[in-house]
Design a protein around this motif. Structure first.
Motif, PDB file in Angstrom:
ATOM      1  N   VAL A   1       0.839  -1.200   0.000  1.00 50.21           N
ATOM      2  CA  VAL A   1       0.000   0.000   0.000  1.00 50.21           C
ATOM      3  C   VAL A   1       0.874   1.249   0.000  1.00 50.21           C
ATOM      4  CG1 VAL A   1      -1.652   1.345   1.360  1.00 50.21           C
ATOM      5  CG2 VAL A   1      -1.984  -1.126   1.086  1.00 50.21           C
ATOM      6  N   LYS A   2       1.941   1.219   0.810  1.00 55.16           N
ATOM      7  CA  LYS A   2       2.827   2.375   0.905  1.00 55.16           C
ATOM      8  C   LYS A   2       3.620   2.605  -0.376  1.00 55.16           C
ATOM      9  CE  LYS A   2       3.745   1.750   5.881  1.00 55.16           C
ATOM     10  NZ  LYS A   2       4.791   1.388   6.864  1.00 55.16           N
ATOM     11  N   HIS A   3       3.928   1.524  -1.079  1.00 58.88           N
ATOM     12  CA  HIS A   3       4.820   1.621  -2.231  1.00 58.88           C
ATOM     13  C   HIS A   3       4.086   1.234  -3.509  1.00 58.88           C
ATOM     14  CE1 HIS A   3       7.516   1.142   1.270  1.00 58.88           C
ATOM     15  NE2 HIS A   3       8.310   1.958   0.591  1.00 58.88           N
ATOM     16  N   GLY A   4       3.235   2.139  -3.944  1.00 54.79           N
ATOM     17  CA  GLY A   4       2.549   1.965  -5.217  1.00 54.79           C
ATOM     18  C   GLY A   4       1.070   1.704  -5.124  1.00 54.79           C
ATOM     19  N   GLY A   5       0.595   1.223  -3.981  1.00 57.69           N
ATOM     20  CA  GLY A   5      -0.843   1.042  -3.800  1.00 57.69           C
ATOM     21  C   GLY A   5      -1.425  -0.165  -4.507  1.00 57.69           C
ATOM     22  N   ILE A   6      -0.586  -1.086  -4.993  1.00 58.33           N
ATOM     23  CA  ILE A   6      -1.086  -2.289  -5.653  1.00 58.33           C
ATOM     24  C   ILE A   6      -0.828  -3.485  -4.744  1.00 58.33           C
ATOM     25  CG2 ILE A   6      -0.921  -3.803  -7.657  1.00 58.33           C
ATOM     26  CD1 ILE A   6       0.065  -1.408  -9.262  1.00 58.33           C
ATOM     27  N   VAL A   7      -1.897  -4.132  -4.289  1.00 59.61           N
ATOM     28  CA  VAL A   7      -1.797  -5.316  -3.433  1.00 59.61           C
ATOM     29  C   VAL A   7      -1.993  -6.544  -4.307  1.00 59.61           C
ATOM     30  CG1 VAL A   7      -2.830  -6.589  -1.528  1.00 59.61           C
ATOM     31  CG2 VAL A   7      -2.601  -4.088  -1.392  1.00 59.61           C
TER      32      VAL A   7
ATOM     33  N   ILE B  78     -11.287  -0.281   0.402  1.00 59.43           N
ATOM     34  CA  ILE B  78     -11.608   0.438   1.648  1.00 59.43           C
ATOM     35  C   ILE B  78     -10.345   1.029   2.258  1.00 59.43           C
ATOM     36  CG2 ILE B  78     -12.422   0.123   4.022  1.00 59.43           C
ATOM     37  CD1 ILE B  78     -14.402  -1.985   2.884  1.00 59.43           C
ATOM     38  N   ILE B  79      -9.255   0.313   2.204  1.00 57.19           N
ATOM     39  CA  ILE B  79      -7.989   0.859   2.708  1.00 57.19           C
ATOM     40  C   ILE B  79      -7.636   2.142   1.958  1.00 57.19           C
ATOM     41  CG2 ILE B  79      -5.492   0.468   2.849  1.00 57.19           C
ATOM     42  CD1 ILE B  79      -6.130  -2.523   3.309  1.00 57.19           C
ATOM     43  N   GLY B  80      -7.735   2.095   0.637  1.00 56.06           N
ATOM     44  CA  GLY B  80      -7.420   3.279  -0.151  1.00 56.06           C
ATOM     45  C   GLY B  80      -8.336   4.443   0.157  1.00 56.06           C
ATOM     46  N   GLU B  81      -9.635   4.171   0.251  1.00 56.38           N
ATOM     47  CA  GLU B  81     -10.597   5.234   0.544  1.00 56.38           C
ATOM     48  C   GLU B  81     -10.345   5.849   1.920  1.00 56.38           C
ATOM     49  OE1 GLU B  81     -14.313   3.266   0.121  1.00 56.38           O
ATOM     50  OE2 GLU B  81     -14.382   3.457  -2.072  1.00 56.38           O
ATOM     51  N   THR B  82     -10.022   5.007   2.899  1.00 55.81           N
ATOM     52  CA  THR B  82      -9.804   5.511   4.259  1.00 55.81           C
ATOM     53  C   THR B  82      -8.529   6.341   4.343  1.00 55.81           C
ATOM     54  OG1 THR B  82     -10.935   3.555   5.149  1.00 55.81           O
ATOM     55  CG2 THR B  82      -9.580   4.828   6.679  1.00 55.81           C
ATOM     56  N   LEU B  83      -7.508   5.921   3.600  1.00 52.41           N
ATOM     57  CA  LEU B  83      -6.244   6.640   3.629  1.00 52.41           C
ATOM     58  C   LEU B  83      -6.218   7.820   2.663  1.00 52.41           C
ATOM     59  CD1 LEU B  83      -3.724   3.643   3.709  1.00 52.41           C
ATOM     60  CD2 LEU B  83      -4.512   5.020   5.627  1.00 52.41           C
ATOM     61  N   GLY B  84      -7.198   7.872   1.756  1.00 53.56           N
ATOM     62  CA  GLY B  84      -7.227   8.933   0.770  1.00 53.56           C
ATOM     63  C   GLY B  84      -6.186   8.766  -0.314  1.00 53.56           C
TER      64      GLY B  84
ATOM     65  N   HIS C 133      -5.690   1.851  12.212  1.00 53.41           N
ATOM     66  CA  HIS C 133      -4.324   1.461  11.827  1.00 53.41           C
ATOM     67  C   HIS C 133      -3.762   2.336  10.708  1.00 53.41           C
ATOM     68  CE1 HIS C 133      -3.867  -2.219  14.236  1.00 53.41           C
ATOM     69  NE2 HIS C 133      -5.148  -2.412  14.039  1.00 53.41           N
ATOM     70  N   VAL C 134      -4.253   3.557  10.607  1.00 57.64           N
ATOM     71  CA  VAL C 134      -3.788   4.458   9.553  1.00 57.64           C
ATOM     72  C   VAL C 134      -2.267   4.573   9.553  1.00 57.64           C
ATOM     73  CG1 VAL C 134      -3.703   6.882   8.861  1.00 57.64           C
ATOM     74  CG2 VAL C 134      -5.902   5.788   9.244  1.00 57.64           C
ATOM     75  N   ALA C 135      -1.676   4.732  10.731  1.00 59.08           N
ATOM     76  CA  ALA C 135      -0.228   4.898  10.799  1.00 59.08           C
ATOM     77  C   ALA C 135       0.504   3.669  10.279  1.00 59.08           C
ATOM     78  CB  ALA C 135       0.202   5.191  12.236  1.00 59.08           C
ATOM     79  N   ASP C 136      -0.048   2.484  10.539  1.00 57.64           N
ATOM     80  CA  ASP C 136       0.589   1.250  10.081  1.00 57.64           C
ATOM     81  C   ASP C 136       0.614   1.156   8.561  1.00 57.64           C
ATOM     82  OD1 ASP C 136       1.089   0.080  12.680  1.00 57.64           O
ATOM     83  OD2 ASP C 136      -1.076  -0.218  12.823  1.00 57.64           O
ATOM     84  N   PHE C 137      -0.403   1.763   7.919  1.00 62.00           N
ATOM     85  CA  PHE C 137      -0.462   1.744   6.469  1.00 62.00           C
ATOM     86  C   PHE C 137       0.248   2.946   5.838  1.00 62.00           C
ATOM     87  CE2 PHE C 137      -4.084  -1.148   7.268  1.00 62.00           C
ATOM     88  CZ  PHE C 137      -3.747  -2.176   6.395  1.00 62.00           C
ATOM     89  N   GLY C 138       0.875   3.756   6.671  1.00 63.03           N
ATOM     90  CA  GLY C 138       1.638   4.888   6.133  1.00 63.03           C
ATOM     91  C   GLY C 138       0.833   6.147   5.966  1.00 63.03           C
ATOM     92  N   GLY C 139      -0.374   6.183   6.567  1.00 66.16           N
ATOM     93  CA  GLY C 139      -1.214   7.366   6.440  1.00 66.16           C
ATOM     94  C   GLY C 139      -0.830   8.450   7.418  1.00 66.16           C
TER      95      GLY C 139
END
Length: 275
Positions: free
Chosen positions: A142-148, A198-204, A269-275
């Motif tokens: 998620v942090k590096h490119g957003g492709i899971v 949902i991760i992307g939407e929450t992190l913007g 967990h925003v911080a864990d995902f780099g938000g």
């Protein structure tokens, strides 16, 4: 006194806080007390479930215990707990023990349940479905490119927030119901594709799931788990793609509050995902 094993894990550290908030005396078992970040009121003791000689001191005056399922290593703990006069064990198990085909994970958890049941102490089993916390493994992507990338993107499972698992475990320790097994799910069956969205939407940020062949994913899993465990996880995903997981009301029935949604978990967990 309540002993919490696995006290620094996803469930354990939340359980410690639940019990402290309830006014209980809590002792936390950890391999490295010097690096344990728990409330000051917690008694932290060194110990390891795979080293039975470390356990009698940790179990002194303990009447209830939360037991983390270290596969093949519970007998020493159970013997020491019984000798110490511990009355009730709450075991963290898995919904896998209820599957028609247990697979390797289900068999391991069932063996843990059987060991506890055979110990002669009263017990409660907490059987969560897949943890939302497992998706923290996606954080780097998620942090590096957003492709899971993964297999079976359409697999719809009902993951559960570790805080809700802890809340049910706390209830089982505070109001023991011997012989009870609590089966837990989250409030929604969500595919991996939906969870990444949902991760992307929450992190913007932009995040999406990209399908990979099963064998490629299996090779990656083998870097950090035995082959039977990797096969079980992939088979579970394949089954959930064919038929979404059922959603159970257990968490709300036990705790009085609705199970936390996946979006709420991501926000925590925003911080864990780099938000």
């Amino acid at each position: 006194m309540i002993l919490v094993t696995g006290a620094t894990g996803n469930v354990g550290h939340n359980l410690v806080r639940e019990l402290i908030n309830a006014g209980e005396k809590v002792r936390a078992l950890t391999r490295d007390p010097a690096t344990t970040a728990l409330p000051d009121s917690v008694e932290i003791v060194p110990g390891d479930l795979t080293r039975p000689e470390t356990l009698p001191a940790a179990l002194k005056d303990v009447d209830r215990a939360f037991l983390f399922p270290v596969f093949g290593a519970l007998d020493g703990f159970l013997t020491a707990a019984k000798e110490a006069g511990t009355r009730h064990i709450v075991l963290l198990s898995s919904a896998a023990v209820t599957f028609p085909q247990l697979g390797w994970i289900g068999e391991q958890h069932l063996a843990c349940e059987q060991a506890v049941a055979d110990s002669g102490m009263s017990w409660t089993f907490v059987r969560p479905s897949v943890f939302m916390a497992n998706d923290l493994g996606w954080a780097h992507q998620v942090k590096h490119g957003g492709i899971v990338r993964g297999a079976y993107g359409g697999a719809a499972m009902a993951p559960v927030d570790e805080r809700d698992i802890a809340a049910v475990a706390a209830h089982a320790l505070l109001s023991p119901r011997p012989g009870k097994a609590y089966e837990l799910t989250g409030p929604q069956a969500l595919s991996q594709i939906e969870r990444v969205r949902i991760i992307g939407e929450t992190l913007g940020l932009s995040a999406r799931f990209e399908e990979m062949p099963r064998n490629d994913v299996r090779r990656q899993l083998l870097d950090h788990m035995p082959p039977p465990a990797a096969d079980f996880l992939l088979d579970q995903l394949a089954a959930a793609q064919a038929e979404p997981d059922s959603v159970l009301p257990t968490i709300e029935q036990v705790t009085g509050h609705p199970a936390r949604t996946y979006a709420e978990w991501v926000a925590h967990h925003v911080a864990d995902f780099g938000g």
